[in-house]
Motif scaffolding. Structure first.
Motif: not given
Length: 382
Positions: A120-122, A131-133, A357-358, A375-376
């Motif tokens: 949300p709200n990217a 990136g989020v993995y 992993i962020v 945030q992420l």
């Protein structure tokens, strides 16, 4: 008699043609079996191909070497000796290309697949690159310019650590030498000194916790001398040798949109990576017990093999309970800050037994990178 001579001449010509053809075919076969040592084409700086999404430990495509344009005198000197060190690692490179990376228990065959989670709200994520993995499969949950080139800063040290542990035992004792003079002015340091003797494990702690550039160079030079079998290799040549090993490691795990020119991440216009490639490198780094154990510590007290002591604190504020950015779920990984790279951070989060992993890069401030990571992560739970 004249006819026999003609026949004999024809037979000799035919034999010569067959021999030449056979040699040509053999040469072609030999060329096809030689694997590239590194991918270092500096002109690739502005090209990011999503065809790099498949990772494997062996690669059979060709690559060319880079001409490094360093932002510092020492880096220029390092890259100038790369040609002379190439032959010293050729046999080792062949071994690396035919085997999987030691102690790495998983190979990621599908990376950055289509997003399975909507953050949300990217659009409000402050980091220009993020990136989020999922750590186990490297499925991409959120991406923002993940294939754009970035400067890696000290995130480079994750690759330095992986490369060192592939070639050397963590119990191997190394002596600090003149290579510590190669660090750039204003570097973060572990404050190891000439003549100190430390295990590779402890050098890794100094490099990964307080981001010691001096420890990075001591690791690079000593491991390169071990690999080359030449203990008299000078500092510059040894660093160039180690950088080749770094690039080979990165290339073979699928980080094909990167080029590294030094072991500490010091700014160099020819040194670059992507968020996607850093996710690959980070996932592999967390497969090494030594790295995983070190980066999860907020601090570490170390006694050198030569008797000296040091207390090193982790530069990652996510791991410090007294920090406003403390995150109990954080188990690593690495900060990075340089003028060209901005403020970067690779974070590994353990949430109910599942790891993520962020990565954020290019943030304007130190606080900005931590706010972006929070945030992420908060978005994952929303």
């Amino acid at each position: 008699m004249r006819i026999n001579v003609k026949i004999l001449f024809f037979m000799v010509c035919t034999l010569i043609i067959i021999c030449i053809s056979g040699c040509g075919n053999n040469t072609h076969n030999i060329v096809k079996t030689v694997e590239p040592a590194i991918i270092t084409e500096a002109s690739d700086f502005n090209t990011a191909s999503t065809s790099a999404e498949t990772s494997s430990m062996t690669v059979s495509t060709t690559a060319s070497s880079a001409t490094s344009h360093s932002s510092s005198t020492s880096t220029k000197q390092l890259t100038s000796s790369s040609t002379s060190s190439t032959s010293t690692v050729s046999s080792t490179e062949t071994a690396l290309s035919s085997t999987t990376v030691a102690t790495v228990t998983s190979v990621f065959t599908e990376t950055c697949v289509s997003a399975t989670v909507t953050i949300p709200n990217a659009e409000y994520i402050s980091a220009p690159y993020a990136g989020v993995y999922s750590a186990d499969s490297l499925s991409c949950l959120y991406e923002k310019n993940t294939f754009s080139n970035i400067y890696p800063a000290s995130m480079t040290k994750l690759l330095t650590a992986c490369t060192a542990l592939y070639y050397a035992s963590p119990d191997r004792i190394y002596t600090v030498g003149s290579e510590v003079n190669l660090v750039g002015y204003g570097s973060s340091l572990a404050y190891i000194s000439y003549g100190n003797r430390l295990t590779l494990r402890d050098l890794l702690a100094g490099m990964l916790l307080c981001s010691g550039n001096d420890a990075a160079y001591t690791i690079a030079v000593n491991v390169a001398r071990d690999v080359s079998g030449n203990p008299y290799m000078d500092d510059y040549e040894a660093v160039s040798c180690f950088v080749q090993l770094m690039n080979s490691y990165a290339y073979r795990i699928g980080a094909v949109n990167s080029n590294f020119t030094n072991p500490d991440g010091w700014d160099d216009y020819s040194q670059f990576t992507t968020v996607h490639d850093m996710a690959l490198i980070s996932a592999h780094a967390m497969q090494y017990y030594e790295i995983r154990n070190i980066v999860s510590c907020s601090s570490k007290y170390v006694t050198f093999a030569s008797g000296e002591n040091a207390m090193w604190y982790n530069s990652n504020a996510l791991l410090h309970p007294e920090s406003p950015y403390y995150l109990p779920q954080a188990i690593g990984l690495k900060t990075g800050t340089t003028p060209l790279a901005g403020n970067c951070l690779v974070a590994v989060i353990n949430s109910y037994g599942k790891e993520y992993i962020v990565i954020v890069a290019g943030c304007e401030t130190d606080s900005g990178r931590y706010e972006a990571v929070h945030q992420l992560i908060n978005s994952l739970y929303s």
